[in-house]
Design a protein around this motif. Sequence first.
Motif, PDB file in Angstrom:
ATOM      1  N   PRO A 160       0.832  -1.219   0.000  1.00  9.21           N
ATOM      2  CA  PRO A 160       0.000   0.000   0.000  1.00  9.21           C
ATOM      3  C   PRO A 160       0.864   1.265   0.000  1.00  9.21           C
ATOM      4  O   PRO A 160       1.999   1.243   0.481  1.00  9.21           O
TER       5      PRO A 160
ATOM      6  N   GLY B 245       0.260   5.810   0.339  1.00  8.52           N
ATOM      7  CA  GLY B 245      -0.702   6.888   0.535  1.00  8.52           C
ATOM      8  C   GLY B 245      -1.251   7.345  -0.812  1.00  8.52           C
ATOM      9  O   GLY B 245      -0.479   7.621  -1.729  1.00  8.52           O
ATOM     10  N   ASP B 246      -2.569   7.391  -0.943  1.00  9.74           N
ATOM     11  CA  ASP B 246      -3.238   7.795  -2.192  1.00  9.74           C
ATOM     12  C   ASP B 246      -2.801   6.962  -3.400  1.00  9.74           C
ATOM     13  O   ASP B 246      -2.881   7.417  -4.540  1.00  9.74           O
TER      14      ASP B 246
ATOM     15  N   SER C  33       5.391   4.037   3.118  1.00  7.43           N
ATOM     16  CA  SER C  33       4.993   3.200   1.981  1.00  7.43           C
ATOM     17  C   SER C  33       6.205   2.417   1.466  1.00  7.43           C
ATOM     18  O   SER C  33       6.092   1.237   1.120  1.00  7.43           O
TER      19      SER C  33
ATOM     20  N   ARG D 265      -4.922  -8.221   0.518  1.00  9.46           N
ATOM     21  CA  ARG D 265      -4.960  -7.017   1.363  1.00  9.46           C
ATOM     22  C   ARG D 265      -5.404  -5.799   0.556  1.00  9.46           C
ATOM     23  O   ARG D 265      -4.890  -5.545  -0.519  1.00  9.46           O
ATOM     24  N   SER D 266      -6.366  -5.071   1.078  1.00  6.66           N
ATOM     25  CA  SER D 266      -6.818  -3.857   0.401  1.00  6.66           C
ATOM     26  C   SER D 266      -7.556  -2.999   1.421  1.00  6.66           C
ATOM     27  O   SER D 266      -8.056  -3.515   2.421  1.00  6.66           O
TER      28      SER D 266
ATOM     29  N   ARG E  63     -11.393  -1.223  -5.699  1.00  8.43           N
ATOM     30  CA  ARG E  63     -10.094  -1.034  -5.063  1.00  8.43           C
ATOM     31  C   ARG E  63      -9.078  -0.430  -6.023  1.00  8.43           C
ATOM     32  O   ARG E  63      -9.273  -0.446  -7.241  1.00  8.43           O
TER      33      ARG E  63
HETATM   34  C1  LIG Z   1       1.146   5.564   4.786  1.00 14.33           C
HETATM   35  C2  LIG Z   1      -0.261   5.359   4.283  1.00 14.33           C
HETATM   36  C3  LIG Z   1      -1.266   6.248   4.664  1.00 14.33           C
HETATM   37  C4  LIG Z   1      -2.578   6.059   4.237  1.00 14.33           C
HETATM   38  N1  LIG Z   1      -3.559   6.914   4.681  1.00 14.33           N
HETATM   39  C5  LIG Z   1      -4.851   6.669   4.374  1.00 14.33           C
HETATM   40  C6  LIG Z   1      -5.901   7.426   4.959  1.00 14.33           C
HETATM   41  O1  LIG Z   1      -5.654   8.334   5.761  1.00 14.33           O
HETATM   42  N2  LIG Z   1      -7.180   7.117   4.626  1.00 14.33           N
HETATM   43  C7  LIG Z   1      -7.477   6.096   3.767  1.00 14.33           C
HETATM   44  O2  LIG Z   1      -8.654   5.857   3.510  1.00 14.33           O
HETATM   45  N3  LIG Z   1      -6.494   5.359   3.188  1.00 14.33           N
HETATM   46  C8  LIG Z   1      -5.203   5.612   3.483  1.00 14.33           C
HETATM   47  N4  LIG Z   1      -4.199   4.820   2.960  1.00 14.33           N
HETATM   48  C9  LIG Z   1      -4.540   3.735   2.042  1.00 14.33           C
HETATM   49  C10 LIG Z   1      -4.129   4.015   0.602  1.00 14.33           C
HETATM   50  O3  LIG Z   1      -4.974   4.962   0.015  1.00 14.33           O
HETATM   51  C11 LIG Z   1      -4.173   2.677  -0.159  1.00 14.33           C
HETATM   52  O4  LIG Z   1      -3.248   1.796   0.420  1.00 14.33           O
HETATM   53  C12 LIG Z   1      -3.841   2.823  -1.630  1.00 14.33           C
HETATM   54  O5  LIG Z   1      -4.822   3.599  -2.265  1.00 14.33           O
HETATM   55  C13 LIG Z   1      -3.771   1.455  -2.316  1.00 14.33           C
HETATM   56  O6  LIG Z   1      -4.958   0.740  -2.149  1.00 14.33           O
HETATM   57  P1  LIG Z   1      -4.988  -0.714  -1.512  1.00 14.33           P
HETATM   58  O7  LIG Z   1      -4.349  -0.609  -0.152  1.00 14.33           O
HETATM   59  O8  LIG Z   1      -6.444  -1.057  -1.442  1.00 14.33           O
HETATM   60  O9  LIG Z   1      -4.225  -1.640  -2.387  1.00 14.33           O
HETATM   61  C14 LIG Z   1      -2.894   4.984   3.378  1.00 14.33           C
HETATM   62  C15 LIG Z   1      -1.872   4.092   3.007  1.00 14.33           C
HETATM   63  C16 LIG Z   1      -0.578   4.271   3.458  1.00 14.33           C
HETATM   64  C17 LIG Z   1       0.481   3.279   3.073  1.00 14.33           C
END
Ligand SMILES: Cc1cc2nc3c(=O)[nH]c(=O)nc-3n(C[C@H](O)[C@H](O)[C@H](O)COP(=O)(O)O)c2cc1C
Length: 369
Positions: free
Chosen positions: A27, A29-30, A68, A124-125, A353
């Motif tokens: 995963p 961020g964004d 990340s 994982r998602s 996702r």
């Molecule tokens: C360091 C980090 C911070 C994140 N912060 C948020 C968040 O504040 N809110 C949220 O909904 N998702 C958050 N995410 C999830 C990401 O948006 C998500 O992992 C990415 O879009 C990929 O999607 P997936 O995890 O479903 O594969 C975060 C992920 C990481 C690694």
Amino acid sequence: MNKMEQHPAPRLDATLEQILDLARWAPSGDNTQPWRFEILDERRLVVHGHDTRDHCVYDLDGHPSQMSLGALLETMAIAASTFALDMRAMRHTDTPDTRPTFSVEFLPAPGLAPDPLADAILARSVQRRALSRRPLTAAEKSALDLALPPGYQVRWLEGGQRRAAARLMFRNARLRLTMPEAHRVHQAVIEWNARYSEDRIPDQALGADPMTTRLMRWVLRDWRRVDFFNTWLAGTLAPSLQMDLIPGLACAAHFLLVADQPPQRLDDYVAAGRAMQRFWLTATALGLQLQPEMTPLIFARYLREGRVFSTTPGMREQALRVSRQGEALAGRQDWQAAVFMGRIGAGRAARSRSLRRPLRDLLLPSGSP
Ligand SMILES: Cc1cc2nc3c(=O)[nH]c(=O)nc-3n(C[C@H](O)[C@H](O)[C@H](O)COP(=O)(O)O)c2cc1C
């Protein structure tokens, strides 16, 4: 090295290809995927990281991107273990913090047991919708506690604290939805009319109902619309109810991953990302769903360090209220040492996702700067 000295990427060894193909599902961020791979030979590569701090208000000092990258390295190590390969990663200390760079090597380790978390990498998602309120069992909590490496603890926020965390997220949503700096990020990272997205977050994964999502799409296109809706039509109400308050209540618990030593250096954030990924994969392996809730921690740090994150009057005061709520909820010490926050619970995997960029788009020619 200039362009003339770059060489095409060497042929990708089949095992290395499988390791990287799994690792890219870490995963970020964004869904920014702040990593590119420079292949050196069949067992060595350089991971070129970057961050988005220059245009993303959430990527404070690049720390979320560094986490990340930690998640990427952990996923790579887990994937490598299934080929009886032990991963060694070393950060190049001569590259700037905005470009974390790692030499990675895989060494044969015939006795190495495959990490059971490998099976959870693809499943994982993020699940941003309502989850079951069934409390986590003692066995689930203990497995999640044990997932963390030494130096980290889970702080569970359950029962009345779950409701308090939902209120905190609701207030935090107002901040995010009324800040022009955050609006620019949301505009860039959401892919509209999408169930899947290779390089962003599909709108259907956000957690709002289809009507609210359609309205958000129209409103978010132009800051003046956002401002008008927020001022006259309580524009933040439906999105923050649907994406923050309701999911905040509909879960087993919120949690903080708290570091024994508050992170300071880039390597601390990379290590925190590795811990976060082990925790998240363990949740997946247990059949639980998780959503990160990182933004309250990020704004709290802006405030602690007296840094400006918005030019709009009133934003600092709003963030201060959220942060005080966080301190009251978790205690000042845990709130300040938390590296990750989220909600968790039993539930179905998300229907919509983020996907990932294809591996070939992540490969750099060798000799890349
Ligand atoms: C360091 C980090 C911070 C994140 N912060 C948020 C968040 O504040 N809110 C949220 O909904 N998702 C958050 N995410 C999830 C990401 O948006 C998500 O992992 C990415 O879009 C990929 O999607 P997936 O995890 O479903 O594969 C975060 C992920 C990481 C690694």
